[in-house]
Design a protein around this motif. Structure first.
Motif, short mmCIF file in Angstrom:
data_model
loop_
_atom_site.label_atom_id
_atom_site.label_comp_id
_atom_site.label_asym_id
_atom_site.label_seq_id
_atom_site.Cartn_x
_atom_site.Cartn_y
_atom_site.Cartn_z
N VAL A 109 5.63 -37.93 -41.84
CA VAL A 109 6.09 -37.20 -40.22
C VAL A 109 7.48 -36.78 -40.51
O VAL A 109 7.80 -35.68 -40.15
CB VAL A 109 5.63 -38.16 -39.44
CG1 VAL A 109 6.30 -37.32 -38.02
CG2 VAL A 109 4.41 -38.42 -39.27
N ILE A 110 8.41 -37.53 -40.80
CA ILE A 110 9.81 -37.08 -40.89
C ILE A 110 9.87 -35.97 -41.89
O ILE A 110 10.71 -35.19 -41.77
CB ILE A 110 10.64 -38.44 -41.50
CG1 ILE A 110 10.83 -39.52 -40.52
CG2 ILE A 110 12.15 -38.03 -42.00
CD1 ILE A 110 11.42 -40.84 -40.83
N PHE A 111 9.36 -36.06 -43.02
CA PHE A 111 9.35 -35.08 -44.05
C PHE A 111 8.93 -33.75 -43.58
O PHE A 111 9.69 -32.89 -43.68
CB PHE A 111 8.49 -35.36 -45.26
CG PHE A 111 8.41 -34.40 -46.35
CD1 PHE A 111 9.43 -34.16 -47.46
CD2 PHE A 111 7.52 -33.45 -46.40
CE1 PHE A 111 9.15 -33.35 -48.42
CE2 PHE A 111 7.34 -32.22 -47.25
CZ PHE A 111 8.22 -32.37 -48.31
N LEU A 112 7.96 -33.72 -42.78
CA LEU A 112 7.22 -32.61 -42.12
C LEU A 112 8.20 -31.90 -41.10
O LEU A 112 8.38 -30.59 -40.98
CB LEU A 112 5.89 -32.69 -41.48
CG LEU A 112 4.86 -33.05 -42.65
CD1 LEU A 112 3.41 -33.34 -41.84
CD2 LEU A 112 4.58 -31.97 -43.59
N MET A 113 8.74 -32.77 -40.33
CA MET A 113 9.62 -32.65 -39.49
C MET A 113 10.86 -31.73 -39.74
O MET A 113 11.24 -30.82 -39.55
CB MET A 113 10.30 -33.88 -38.54
CG MET A 113 9.03 -34.44 -37.53
SD MET A 113 9.49 -35.99 -36.83
CE MET A 113 11.05 -35.35 -35.73
N VAL A 114 11.68 -32.26 -41.05
CA VAL A 114 12.45 -31.86 -41.52
C VAL A 114 12.16 -30.33 -42.00
O VAL A 114 12.96 -29.30 -42.20
CB VAL A 114 13.24 -32.56 -42.59
CG1 VAL A 114 14.21 -32.19 -43.38
CG2 VAL A 114 13.78 -34.05 -41.92
N VAL A 115 11.11 -30.17 -42.64
CA VAL A 115 10.65 -29.05 -43.37
C VAL A 115 10.60 -27.92 -42.30
O VAL A 115 11.18 -26.72 -42.39
CB VAL A 115 9.18 -29.30 -43.95
CG1 VAL A 115 8.63 -27.92 -44.47
CG2 VAL A 115 9.32 -29.96 -45.42
N PHE A 116 10.07 -28.16 -41.37
CA PHE A 116 9.60 -27.17 -40.25
C PHE A 116 10.92 -26.82 -39.47
O PHE A 116 11.23 -25.64 -39.25
CB PHE A 116 8.79 -27.65 -39.26
CG PHE A 116 7.38 -27.49 -39.70
CD1 PHE A 116 6.69 -26.22 -39.69
CD2 PHE A 116 6.55 -28.49 -40.35
CE1 PHE A 116 5.55 -25.96 -40.25
CE2 PHE A 116 5.25 -28.31 -40.60
CZ PHE A 116 4.57 -27.01 -40.80
N LEU A 117 11.73 -27.99 -39.24
CA LEU A 117 13.28 -27.68 -38.61
C LEU A 117 14.11 -26.71 -39.59
O LEU A 117 14.75 -25.81 -38.85
CB LEU A 117 13.80 -28.87 -38.24
CG LEU A 117 13.15 -29.75 -37.02
CD1 LEU A 117 14.01 -31.02 -36.86
CD2 LEU A 117 13.35 -29.08 -35.76
N ALA A 118 14.08 -27.16 -40.84
CA ALA A 118 14.95 -26.41 -41.48
C ALA A 118 14.49 -24.87 -41.84
O ALA A 118 15.30 -23.92 -41.84
CB ALA A 118 14.97 -26.94 -43.04
N SER A 119 13.17 -24.79 -41.86
CA SER A 119 12.57 -23.58 -41.97
C SER A 119 12.78 -22.62 -40.85
O SER A 119 13.25 -21.44 -41.05
CB SER A 119 11.04 -23.45 -41.96
OG SER A 119 10.58 -24.32 -43.25
#
Length: 370
Positions: free
Chosen positions: A150-160
């Motif tokens: 979940v942390i990985f996906l959050m960082v991916v979408f926030l960074a995108s």
């Protein structure tokens, strides 16, 4: 006579095949089939030896079809056909037997259809050592692993979204939409860094730096969780095996679970090669040994007594007689569990009721050695 031998060998081979375990023939078929499939994709090599390649592929396919049919027949006789068909091994066997023929019947180009033979490698998965342990670790640690995901996906979408906002005007071709920026975010967070999409604004590069640091942390967490889970599962398996060995010892068999657990925690491991002397007659002894794996041999007057897995020796050193009464040598690579005299006395202090059992065992062993 030769016909009987052939039929007997065929019956044994069929019985092993029906057991749903990988046989040596199955491993050879998987290796040969996949190797032939690889050669099939190299045009010069295939053109030079296409008869041999085709023969190997068809032979391997025939073996997997035979294996599948044998197991279907065996399970049908036991009334467990449906259980086998819908099990993971049954599905893999079915795919291995039917994938290529179905593709060929469907008029798929043969060289393309034979690419499905790569699915044969799935048959070796159940035989991979530690796979069951990995599955157990993934189940037990599923909560922490999903949290990190979940942390990985959050960082991916926030960074995108951040890079889309900062770079869309200066690089509309690469950061013109959030889906386009997702590729950059995944590549950067996994610290792969292909370099095909790179932010050029100062704020964009700052966000990229934070994403790379987060990537190191996220994968470090995953690695730590899996490593800790594997270590705990390995300790659990070793503890259970050691417990089983200790519980077979006569003067430990009467102990309760707490006392046996104490003994198990006190044991240390020793790995020895073949033909290594563990105990010499007449030497002072201060420990006893349990054979966790391998084999040893006791030299008694006029004979040699083999000791296999689960056996123990040297216990007289713990029972009051410190002089070793016989030579003990390993006959193959052996793993020993060692209980030292100091730990044994500590055990007796914790469990006084063990003293009577120890005295009785000491008298019995002394009489045997006379």
């Amino acid at each position: 006579m030769s016909k009987r031998l052939v039929l007997s060998a065929l019956a044994q081979f069929t019985a092993k095949t029906a057991g749903r375990n990988m046989t040596k023939a199955a491993y050879v078929a998987v290796a040969a089939g996949v190797a032939a499939m690889v050669v099939l994709t190299a045009a010069p090599a295939y053109d030079a030896a296409h008869h041999w390649v085709d023969a190997v592929l068809w032979t391997c396919l025939a073996y997997f079809v035979f294996e599948w049919l044998v197991r279907l027949r065996h399970m049908a006789r036991q009334g467990r056909l449906a259980l086998y068909v819908f099990s993971s091994s049954g599905v893999v066997d079915t795919i291995g037997a039917l994938a290529v023929p179905v593709a060929l019947i469907a008029a798929v180009e043969p060289r393309t259809a034979w690419l499905l033979s790569i699915l044969w490698v799935l048959k070796v998965v159940p035989g991979i050592p530690g796979l069951r342990q990995l599955r157990r670790v993934l189940v037990l640690e599923s909560g922490p692993l999903l949290s990190v995901l979940v942390i990985f996906l959050m960082v991916v979408f926030l960074a995108s979204v951040a890079e889309y906002f900062l770079e869309r005007d200066v690089q509309p071709a690469t950061f013109g939409s959030v889906p386009a920026a997702l590729w950059w975010a995944v590549v950067t967070l996994t610290t792969t860094g292909y370099g095909d999409v790179v932010p050029i604004t100062p704020l964009g590069r700052m966000v990229a730096s934070l994403v790379m640091i987060c990537g190191v942390g996220v994968f470090g967490l995953w690695t730590g969780i899996l490593a800790t889970g594997f270590a705990a599962e390995t300790r659990r398996d070793n503890f259970l095996k050691t417990w089983e060995t200790v519980s077979k010892v006569p003067f430990f068999a009467t102990l309760g679970p707490a006392a046996i657990a104490d003994v198990t925690h006190m044991l240390r491991t020793m790995d020895l090669p073949a033909r290594t002397t563990i105990i010499r007659k007449g030497q002072q002894g201060d420990c006893m040994y349990f054979i966790a794996a391998g084999e040893a041999e006791v030299e008694l007057p006029g004979k040699k007594v083999p000791l296999g897995e689960g056996a123990f020796f040297g216990e007289m050193a713990l029972l009051g007689n410190n002089l070793r009464g016989a030579n003990v040598t390993t006959t193959k690579v052996t793993r020993l569990l060692v209980l030292d005299l100091v730990d044994f006395r500590l055990l007796m202090a914790r469990h006084p009721d063990l003293a009577e059992t120890i005295d009785a065992e000491a008298r019995r062993r002394a009489q045997e050695n006379e």
